[in-house]
Design a protein around this motif. Structure first.
Motif: not given
Length: 352
Positions: A218-228, A204-211, A136-140, A253-258
């Motif tokens: 790793p590349i994350i979607p442009g609208e994704a953000s890095l949070e606590a 708070n989000q990632a690609f289903l197939i890694g990029k 959910s938006a409140t539990m990413p 668990l975490l989504y991939e990021m750089a």
């Protein structure tokens, strides 16, 4: 004589042309054999379907120029760690292979393979940029699959099909990473973890197939953000008795990021030694405003480097070691995460 030879040559030419027209594609098609396997992860303490250690079905798509040219499904009554899928009559050429295992888990991370890729027809367009999101938006935060439900696995490979080369290999990966924090209590007293804080490296989000970018990050979607990261429960701090020695005090668990600019992931910890009466002696790892930089120890070479990126399918374990000594009847203790001398191994590491 000359006329006869000329007629014979003309007839031969016509017959050869007729063979090409009658069988225009048969010699340019072959069976493609694809080998699939789950990740080998020696770091996991348990092997379960929820952890993505096995699968019972597969959806395989052969794609070129974002168009599905071949589609194949495979299933088994049992959960397995590897499988072979044969795709007949594949035209010679280059393909992108996309695979989804345990695709019937359609609700996990808001990804509905069953109503999208599974029902897609050959010849239809393919979207390589589908997203993973929290529930959910409140539990990413990525959620653990429910008990008895397997984790969705994904795979991607580039395969060139030739008449004499028609075998490909695809690794099925967990589309998330896992971060664990352990405390090794090397004292004769109970240790309590009062605080545990990280800098912001939760995507708070990632690609289903890694990029990946040109540097392999790793590349994350442009609208994704890095949070606590999800907060440690300070209201119910973990206590590790001497009889337990080692205990996992945090896991997510975490989504991939750089991190931008190659900045490192950081951790701050506050630990107290429950000896005698309160107030107990306290030690900190890093400062509350910054923390210490985490290092990645390559599991193959043993080389250390700053942990600046997290990739899907990684299991990252941070080991915090608590030592003590007695000086003039006063107990001193300290906390570190470099080397656990009792076992002689580097204590902050990751397994791919």
């Amino acid at each position: 004589m000359k006329a006869g030879k000329l007629i014979g040559m003309i007839v031969l030419t016509v017959l050869l042309a007729g063979c090409r027209d009658r069988y225009p594609q048969e010699s340019l098609k072959t069976e493609l054999v694809l080998n699939f396997s789950t990740p080998v992860d020696a770091a996991l303490e348990t092997k379960t379907v929820e952890d993505g250690d096995s699968f019972h079905n597969l959806l395989v798509l052969l794609v070129r120029d974002n168009v599905i040219l071949h589609k194949k499904t495979w299933s088994s009554d049992d959960y397995v760690a590897d499988a072979v899928v044969r795709v007949p009559l594949v035209e010679v050429g280059a393909y992108e292979v996309y695979a989804y295992a345990n695709y019937d888990e359609t609700a996990w991370q808001q990804v509905t393979i069953g109503s999208t890729e599974l029902v897609a027809e050959t010849g239809s367009s393919f979207n390589p940029d589908r997203r993973l999101r929290g529930i959910s938006a409140t539990m990413p935060k990525p959620e653990e699959p429910a008990a008895g439900h397997p984790m969705l696995l994904t795979g991607h490979a580039q395969v060139t099909v030739g008449v004499a080369n028609n075998v490909g290999t695809v690794k099925l990966l967990r589309p998330v990473a896992r971060l664990n924090v352990y405390i090794n209590n090397l004292t004769p007293y109970t240790v309590r973890l009062d605080r545990l804080v990280f800098n912001n490296f939760f995507a708070n989000q990632a690609f289903l197939i890694g990029k990946e970018d040109e540097e392999g990050l790793p590349i994350i979607p442009g609208e994704a953000s890095l949070e606590a990261l999800p907060a440690y429960d300070e209201a119910n701090p973990a206590e590790i008795t001497v009889t337990e020695i080692r205990e996992r005090v945090y896991s997510t668990l975490l989504y991939e990021m750089a991190l931008p600019g190659g900045a490192p992931c950081r951790l701050y910890a506050k630990v107290s030694l429950e000896k005698g009466e309160a107030p107990y002696p306290v030690r900190e790892m890093g400062s509350a405003t910054e923390g210490i930089a985490l290092k990645r120890i390559d599991s193959q070479t043993g080389q250390a480097s700053l942990l600046t990126a997290i990739r899907r399918n990684q299991e990252l374990n941070v080991e915090m070691n608590i030592y003590y000594k007695t000086v003039d009847s006063t107990v001193e203790f300290w906390i570190e995460n470099t080397y656990w001398t009792r076992e002689g191994h580097v204590s902050t590491y990751t397994y791919d």
